[in-house]
Design a protein around this motif. Sequence first.
Motif, PDB file in Angstrom:
ATOM      1  N   ILE A   8     -13.527 -18.227  39.016  1.00 17.42           N
ATOM      2  CA  ILE A   8     -13.182 -19.485  39.675  1.00 17.42           C
ATOM      3  C   ILE A   8     -11.487 -19.652  39.730  1.00 17.42           C
ATOM      4  N   CYS A  11     -10.165 -17.652  42.685  1.00 19.29           N
ATOM      5  CA  CYS A  11     -10.887 -18.050  44.045  1.00 19.29           C
ATOM      6  C   CYS A  11      -9.733 -18.375  45.100  1.00 19.29           C
ATOM      7  N   LYS A  12      -9.981 -17.490  46.138  1.00 17.48           N
ATOM      8  CA  LYS A  12      -9.113 -18.161  47.250  1.00 17.48           C
ATOM      9  C   LYS A  12      -9.882 -18.106  48.442  1.00 17.48           C
ATOM     10  N   LYS A  13     -11.202 -18.455  48.483  1.00 22.32           N
ATOM     11  CA  LYS A  13     -12.066 -18.405  49.428  1.00 22.32           C
ATOM     12  C   LYS A  13     -11.979 -19.358  50.553  1.00 22.32           C
ATOM     13  N   CYS A  14     -11.551 -20.742  50.441  1.00 18.81           N
ATOM     14  CA  CYS A  14     -11.218 -21.454  51.350  1.00 18.81           C
ATOM     15  C   CYS A  14      -9.883 -21.645  51.681  1.00 18.81           C
ATOM     16  N   LEU A  17      -7.944 -24.881  51.567  1.00 15.50           N
ATOM     17  CA  LEU A  17      -7.590 -25.539  50.341  1.00 15.50           C
ATOM     18  C   LEU A  17      -6.448 -24.690  49.566  1.00 15.50           C
ATOM     19  N   VAL A  18      -6.444 -23.595  49.608  1.00 12.14           N
ATOM     20  CA  VAL A  18      -5.510 -22.706  49.097  1.00 12.14           C
ATOM     21  C   VAL A  18      -4.105 -23.246  49.464  1.00 12.14           C
ATOM     22  N   ARG A  21      -3.544 -26.736  48.018  1.00 10.54           N
ATOM     23  CA  ARG A  21      -3.115 -26.943  46.647  1.00 10.54           C
ATOM     24  C   ARG A  21      -1.973 -26.430  46.380  1.00 10.54           C
ATOM     25  N   PRO A  41      -7.737 -23.309  41.379  1.00  6.91           N
ATOM     26  CA  PRO A  41      -9.085 -24.002  41.066  1.00  6.91           C
ATOM     27  C   PRO A  41      -9.311 -24.480  39.699  1.00  6.91           C
ATOM     28  N   LEU A 113     -16.449 -29.259  43.651  1.00  2.00           N
ATOM     29  CA  LEU A 113     -15.667 -28.636  44.613  1.00  2.00           C
ATOM     30  C   LEU A 113     -14.093 -28.176  43.498  1.00  2.00           C
ATOM     31  N   LYS A 114     -13.875 -27.019  43.514  1.00  2.00           N
ATOM     32  CA  LYS A 114     -12.831 -26.594  42.282  1.00  2.00           C
ATOM     33  C   LYS A 114     -11.369 -26.932  42.822  1.00  2.00           C
ATOM     34  N   CYS A 115     -11.253 -27.060  44.318  1.00  2.00           N
ATOM     35  CA  CYS A 115      -9.929 -27.070  44.720  1.00  2.00           C
ATOM     36  C   CYS A 115      -9.793 -28.753  45.410  1.00  2.00           C
ATOM     37  N   ASN A 129     -19.070 -22.940  50.198  1.00  2.00           N
ATOM     38  CA  ASN A 129     -18.367 -21.892  49.499  1.00  2.00           C
ATOM     39  C   ASN A 129     -18.344 -22.213  47.890  1.00  2.00           C
ATOM     40  N   CYS A 130     -18.019 -23.406  47.538  1.00  2.00           N
ATOM     41  CA  CYS A 130     -17.800 -23.328  46.133  1.00  2.00           C
ATOM     42  C   CYS A 130     -19.261 -23.935  45.366  1.00  2.00           C
ATOM     43  N   PHE A 133     -20.512 -21.450  42.681  1.00  2.00           N
ATOM     44  CA  PHE A 133     -19.742 -21.502  41.183  1.00  2.00           C
ATOM     45  C   PHE A 133     -20.662 -22.849  40.437  1.00  2.00           C
TER      46      PHE A 133
HETATM   47  S1  SF4 Z   1     -13.047 -24.713  46.513  1.00  2.00           S
HETATM   48 FE1  SF4 Z   1     -14.036 -23.494  45.532  1.00  2.00          FE
HETATM   49  S2  SF4 Z   1     -14.643 -21.800  46.917  1.00  2.00           S
HETATM   50 FE2  SF4 Z   1     -12.779 -22.735  47.746  1.00  2.00          FE
HETATM   51  S3  SF4 Z   1     -10.860 -21.748  47.217  1.00  2.00           S
HETATM   52 FE3  SF4 Z   1     -11.527 -23.400  45.839  1.00  2.00          FE
HETATM   53  S4  SF4 Z   1     -12.646 -22.412  44.006  1.00  2.00           S
HETATM   54 FE4  SF4 Z   1     -12.866 -21.097  45.850  1.00  2.00          FE
END
Ligand code: SF4
Length: 220
Positions: A8, A11-14, A17-18, A21, A41, A113-115, A129-130, A133
């Motif tokens: 987690i 993670c840089k999937k979005c 959001l990256v 943050r 995250p 959602l982690k971010c 995406n999240c 997790f």
């Molecule tokens: S919201 Fe979840 S899936 Fe998207 S970047 Fe953050 S941890 Fe990754």
Amino acid sequence: MKNLNKSIIKCKKCPRLVQFRNKISKEKRKQYMNEDYWGKPVTGFGDINGKMLFVGLAPAAHGATRTGRVFTGDKSSDFLYKCLFKAKISNQDTSNNLNDGLKLNNAFITLALKCVPPGDKPNVEELNNCSNFFNHEINNLKNLGIIIALGKIAFDTCFYFYKKNFNLNKRLIFGHGKIYNLPNNIKLVGCYHPSPRNVNTGRINQKKMVSLFKKIKKLN
Ligand code: SF4
């Protein structure tokens, strides 16, 4: 849970959001200018053998995104922990930073959602995406029996998650104190979000929240 949390945090999937943050953690809020923001995250926290799972929507910009722990260091967490402590679900009535000694009793707390999303509004793709997790977290909580969704968006996220993964074919409507049965003998409970807006408008107060938490503790 440790390996899951490592994935987690990395993670840089979005992309949106990256970027957001990172921006928040660099710009910072004036009162926290001298602090290093977590900026990654935010994982779940608490007792992984617990029966209760509290779910919020996403980390607060200058709360969990700054401190690195879910519901830590902002006004929502101040209110939430006053209530959790009164209901004997936490060992203290504050949640300020990673080293404050906080422990949860029979409960785990996480975010759909982690971010942190801009304007607290994630898009569908980001939630999707999240959700992977979230799925793993639920699978890791072997004694899970009750999910308490803090706010309508967290409630709907939990509902869609179960709808997608377990073919749930009924519509569940959010309401404070409403309790629904989910597959695998899990109950979903709606609870107002402990946000300053809900507290200041009187929608929620400590008495109401503590009374719901005490009731939840007794559910089987
Ligand atoms: S919201 Fe979840 S899936 Fe998207 S970047 Fe953050 S941890 Fe990754």
